[in-house]
Design an enzyme around this catalytic site. Structure first.
Site, PDB file in Angstrom:
ATOM      1  CE  LYS A   1      -4.281   0.645   2.387  1.00  0.00           C
ATOM      2  NZ  LYS A   1      -4.889   0.669   3.727  1.00  0.00           N
TER       3      LYS A   1
ATOM      4  CB  CYS B   1     -19.253   3.505  10.530  1.00  0.00           C
ATOM      5  SG  CYS B   1     -17.606   4.149  10.283  1.00  0.00           S
TER       6      CYS B   1
HETATM    7  C1  UDX Z   1     -21.299   6.627   8.681  1.00  0.00           C
HETATM    8  C2  UDX Z   1     -21.603   7.948   9.422  1.00  0.00           C
HETATM    9  O1  UDX Z   1     -22.591   8.677   8.712  1.00  0.00           O
HETATM   10  C3  UDX Z   1     -20.340   8.744   9.589  1.00  0.00           C
HETATM   11  O2  UDX Z   1     -20.589   9.925  10.336  1.00  0.00           O
HETATM   12  C4  UDX Z   1     -19.334   7.870  10.333  1.00  0.00           C
HETATM   13  O3  UDX Z   1     -18.167   8.537  10.622  1.00  0.00           O
HETATM   14  C5  UDX Z   1     -19.075   6.603   9.535  1.00  0.00           C
HETATM   15  O4  UDX Z   1     -20.296   5.924   9.359  1.00  0.00           O
HETATM   16  P1  UDX Z   1     -20.955   5.815   6.177  1.00  0.00           P
HETATM   17  O5  UDX Z   1     -20.897   4.441   6.741  1.00  0.00           O
HETATM   18  O6  UDX Z   1     -19.901   6.227   5.222  1.00  0.00           O
HETATM   19  O7  UDX Z   1     -20.913   6.912   7.345  1.00  0.00           O
HETATM   20  O8  UDX Z   1     -22.345   5.963   5.416  1.00  0.00           O
HETATM   21  P2  UDX Z   1     -23.754   6.665   5.613  1.00  0.00           P
HETATM   22  O9  UDX Z   1     -23.966   7.625   4.505  1.00  0.00           O
HETATM   23  O10 UDX Z   1     -23.924   7.176   6.961  1.00  0.00           O
HETATM   24  O11 UDX Z   1     -24.749   5.433   5.331  1.00  0.00           O
HETATM   25  C6  UDX Z   1     -24.692   4.228   6.092  1.00  0.00           C
HETATM   26  C7  UDX Z   1     -25.720   3.216   5.618  1.00  0.00           C
HETATM   27  O12 UDX Z   1     -27.036   3.660   5.941  1.00  0.00           O
HETATM   28  C8  UDX Z   1     -25.733   2.959   4.106  1.00  0.00           C
HETATM   29  O13 UDX Z   1     -25.866   1.575   3.883  1.00  0.00           O
HETATM   30  C9  UDX Z   1     -26.956   3.695   3.612  1.00  0.00           C
HETATM   31  O14 UDX Z   1     -27.511   3.095   2.462  1.00  0.00           O
HETATM   32  C10 UDX Z   1     -27.889   3.551   4.803  1.00  0.00           C
HETATM   33  N1  UDX Z   1     -28.907   4.613   4.893  1.00  0.00           N
HETATM   34  C11 UDX Z   1     -28.520   5.910   5.120  1.00  0.00           C
HETATM   35  C12 UDX Z   1     -30.249   4.297   4.795  1.00  0.00           C
HETATM   36  O15 UDX Z   1     -30.621   3.132   4.606  1.00  0.00           O
HETATM   37  N2  UDX Z   1     -31.175   5.308   4.915  1.00  0.00           N
HETATM   38  C13 UDX Z   1     -30.836   6.592   5.130  1.00  0.00           C
HETATM   39  O16 UDX Z   1     -31.738   7.435   5.234  1.00  0.00           O
HETATM   40  C14 UDX Z   1     -29.458   6.915   5.235  1.00  0.00           C
END
Ligand code: UDX
Length: 429
Positions: free
Chosen positions: A40, A259
């Protein structure tokens, strides 16, 4: 040292580490990145970016002269007093976070008055305290410790770094906390400066709350299906209430990613370890697991048995604008479909390479139209923008069946129906 251009070290060059490094380089800092993965580091030195994240490559190229990559911690130690720790903390079989990578970093950093660990990795509440306890036992009392959780969303991580909703800094009120606060000052974001435990909890509680919001709206969607309401309208009506807000109220086939699933589990486990049963989070997790399977009953309702049926999956990544497949709903869905005897084809604009490693039985197509060829049903799994504008008449022509299941309520239902197809969303009558 000190001031706005303080050199910094970043240990771990995954999503969080790389975006943090690129972000600080954009703010004018010299950044010393360290990773144990030699390949990496070699790629990063050649200017290759190992992950897909909009805007990241541009920043890494732009600041190439100020970003240094090495497998040797000594390089960062020689130049920076603030060492951001951004290594992985995956779940263990017991549900606890695996902190071995964090501990390895802590062990490797020599004691010094002008040196501080700055924890970016998501760690259980209490980790900072226990690390400091261990340091004290070892007589390494000069090293400082700051908790600075990150809230980056994949797909918009660079923007989230440069325009954060808030910056959280948990520290012991010493020089290191002041220095970390100073680093973020140019961003002009609201600052929460607090103790280390509270900072750690802000991160876990924020993610658990957002996950709860999603499981809540998914359950509302399931009730909408029973009662004839439309969850998209319901969420719009709810979201206009300032106290609720419109974000994270999109019903669908469950949340995934690196996350939410991990942090919800970790918080539940943390509570359990301290003798408290976090009932709400138990339900959030269970609702999400069931939601990932929800498409199955819809397919069976329309098609009867699935043996020998062809199902096309549009999108595989856990969300759009990323190639990340961790905990993606597509993994559960494709495995369930295969177990029930369906033949599954799939297309994802970016995640195919990652998906191939995890989904050996799948047929990968190089476009949405190719994926739907001969399909009895099409399932939208990830709402990539290009799927919204699909030529549905063209899709109908390619398919041998007529069923479109919109797992993210992202498609124009009228456009799908106008092509003679049957549209079914999540929580929409
Ligand atoms: C998340 C947090 O938002 C972020 O603050 C943290 O630091 C890391 O984890 P991330 O995992 O990148 O970020 O994605 P995010 O956009 O939050 O979506 C997470 C999941 O929730 C996705 O699978 C998305 O499809 C789902 N989701 C999100 C829904 O099903 N409905 C929604 O309304 C929003």
């Amino acid at each position: 040292m000190g001031g706005a251009r303080e050199p910094i070290g970043v240990i771990g060059t995954g999503y969080v580490g790389l975006v943090t490094a690129a972000g600080f380089a954009e703010l004018g800092h010299e950044v010393w990145c360290v990773d144990v993965d030699e390949e990496k580091v070699a790629r990063l030195r050649r200017g290759e970016v190992p992950i897909y994240e909009p805007g990241l490559e541009e920043l890494l190229v732009k600041h190439r002269g100020h970003l240094h990559f090495s497998t040797d911690l000594a390089d960062a130690l020689a130049h920076a007093r603030l060492l951001f720790v951004a290594v992985g903390t995956p779940p263990t079989y017991s549900g606890d976070a695996d902190l071995s990578a964090v501990h390895a970093v802590v062990d490797a950093i020599p004691d010094a008055d002008d040196r501080s660990l700055v924890m970016k990795s998501t760690v259980p509440c209490g980790t900072g305290a226990s690390i400091q306890r261990v340091l004290k036992e070892q007589g390494r009392t000069r090293l400082s410790y700051v908790s600075c959780p990150e809230f980056l969303k994949e797909g918009s991580a660079v923007k989230d770094f440069l325009e954060p909703d808030r910056v959280v800094v948990g520290d012991n009120g010493d020089w290191a906390g002041d220095a970390v606060v100073a680093l973020y000052e140019p961003l002009g974001a609201p600052l929460v400066r607090t103790d280390i435990q509270s900072a750690e909890m802000v991160k876990l509680a924020s993610n658990a709350f957002l996950a709860t919001k999603i499981s809540f709206i998914n359950e509302i969607a399931n009730v909408c299906e029973q009662t004839g309401a439309d969850v998209v309208e319901v969420a719009r009506g709810m979201g206009l209430d300032d106290r609720i807000g419109p974000k994270f109220l999109q019903a669908g086939i469950g949340f995934g990613g690196s996350c939410f699933p991990k942090d919800v589990d970790a918080l539940k486990q943390l509570a359990g370890n301290s003798g408290y049963h976090f009932q709400l989070l138990t339900a959030v997790i269970e609702v999400n697991e069931l939601q990932k399977r929800r498409v199955m009953s819809k397919l069976v309702k329309h098609l009867g048995g699935l043996v020998g049926r062809r199902v096309a999956l549009l999108g595989l990544a856990f969300k759009p604008n990323t190639d990340d497949m961790r905990e993606a709903s597509s993994l559960v869905l494709s495995a369930r479909l295969a177990a029930d005897g369906a033949r599954v084809s799939a297309y994802d604009p970016i995640a195919e390479e990652e998906a191939r490693k995890l989904m050996p039985g799948l047929e990968f197509a190089d476009s949405a139209l190719a994926a739907v060829e001969g399909a009895d049903a099409v399932v939208l799994v990830t709402e990539w923008p290009e799927f919204r504008d699909l030529d549905w008449a063209g899709v109908a022509e390619q398919m041998s069946g007529w069923l479109v299941i919109d797992g993210r309520n992202a498609l124009d239902a009228d456009a799908v129906r106008a092509a003679g197809l049957v549209y079914e969303g999540i929580g929409r009558a």
